[in-house]
Design an enzyme around this catalytic site. Structure first.
Site, PDB file in Angstrom:
ATOM      1  N   CYS A 124      37.640  26.995  33.285  1.00  0.00           N
ATOM      2  CA  CYS A 124      37.407  25.599  32.937  1.00  0.00           C
ATOM      3  C   CYS A 124      36.048  25.149  33.474  1.00  0.00           C
ATOM      4  CB  CYS A 124      38.549  24.715  33.447  1.00  0.00           C
ATOM      5  SG  CYS A 124      38.622  23.095  32.640  1.00  0.00           S
ATOM      6  N   ASP A 193      43.295  19.947  39.662  1.00  0.00           N
ATOM      7  CA  ASP A 193      43.592  18.589  39.215  1.00  0.00           C
ATOM      8  C   ASP A 193      44.619  17.936  40.123  1.00  0.00           C
ATOM      9  OD1 ASP A 193      42.396  17.773  36.335  1.00  0.00           O
ATOM     10  OD2 ASP A 193      42.556  19.938  36.515  1.00  0.00           O
TER      11      ASP A 193
END
Length: 308
Positions: A124, A193
């Site tokens: 990512c 996250d």
């Protein structure tokens, strides 16, 4: 309010992406909203602030950095509007300053875990992970990176551009090549996250299979995360919602319309068990995932006895 709504929409549509950047944008948006909020009654003020905070929080359900940043920003004990406004503006300024400084500190701490000649795999697009990688490179370490595409949004394309701009030798791979390429890797570095009380990592979907492949190959896995990405609510047993995104990120709606027996599942995140993570790099130090509760207690200040 319109400026705050614009920021919320940019977060929802991933124009603003990345857990750290989301947190900073939300804190700044709430600060600017409060600055222009024209009410004189403290109850009305608190109601308006809560409404604005909820708008921001509801945009992305998984990244706990968002509600943590909003809660830190809006916290005050004043009985009058002027005092409450001043507290919130101060909170936002402190949060934004500390968030910026955290990247540099995490970079320096994490770079100590990287050795000359290392091949690093990342997934990512994480400013926190890139801070570690770029710091090690700036220190003169001869490193290279293998970066995944990170479908369906292909955030890996952002990562390879940033790595290229640093001058770091980089190889782009499709997500399904992670296990095949793991034999070339020395260390896996990803962002976060959310991190739960038991040290599990919630991150971009595909992180868990990358960590599993690394564990199988006996490669180190580092997660780089500011302390505001730890989830206090998991102390009480709350589960972190895994965001499901639209099917059109994966397949054109016109094609899907021709396939009445097909549906699309598009989770944005997955959960990596703590046993697949060797170390979590934060701005206050490097910790094994089993110390997540300590981070929540000492650095977020939210203990079980204070939560309702």
């Amino acid at each position: 309010m319109q400026q705050l709504l614009d920021t919320a929409e940019k977060i929802r549509t991933m124009e603003i992406r990345g857990a750290g950047r989301i947190a900073e944008a939300a804190s700044a948006a709430l600060r600017d909203y409060v600055l222009d909020l024209k009410v004189t009654n403290i109850k009305d003020f608190n109601k308006k602030v809560d409404e604005a905070a909820n708008i921001l929080i509801q945009t992305r359900p998984t990244a706990v950095s968002l509600p943590n940043a909003v809660q830190i920003t809006k916290r005050h004990t004043s009985e009058d509007v002027a005092g409450a406004r001043e507290d919130i503006l101060h909170n936002a300024d402190v949060f934004l300053k500390q968030a910026g400084e955290a990247l540099e500190r995490m970079g320096k701490i994490g770079a100590k875990r990287i050795h000359d000649g290392d091949v690093i795999m990342t997934h990512c697009n994480s400013h926190a992970a890139l801070s570690v990688i770029s710091t090690a490179f700036k220190q003169g370490k001869d490193i290279s990176v293998i970066a995944t595409e990170s479908r369906p949004r292909r955030q890996g394309f952002i990562t390879i551009r940033e790595l290229n701009d640093y001058g770091i030798p980089t190889t782009l791979i499709v997500d399904s090549a992670v296990r095949y390429c793991m034999k070339e890797v020395d260390t896996v570095i990803v962002g976060a996250d959310a991190i739960t009380v038991n040290g599990a990592l919630v991150n971009k979907v595909g992180t868990s299979q990358l960590a599993h492949a690394a564990h199988e190959a006996r490669k180190n896995v580092l997660s780089v995360a500011e302390t505001f990405k730890f989830s206090p609510n998991t102390i009480l047993g709350d589960m972190i919602d895994i965001e499901e995104r639209a099917a059109d990120e994966v397949i054109d709606q016109e094609i899907l319309a021709e396939l009445p027996n097909v549906k699309v599942k598009n989770p944005a995140f997955d959960i990596t068990p703590a046993e697949y993570i060797d170390m979590i790099i934060t701005e206050v130090g490097a910790f094994p995932p089993q110390m997540a509760y300590t981070i929540i207690k000492e650095h977020l200040g939210w203990e079980l006895s204070h939560m309702g």
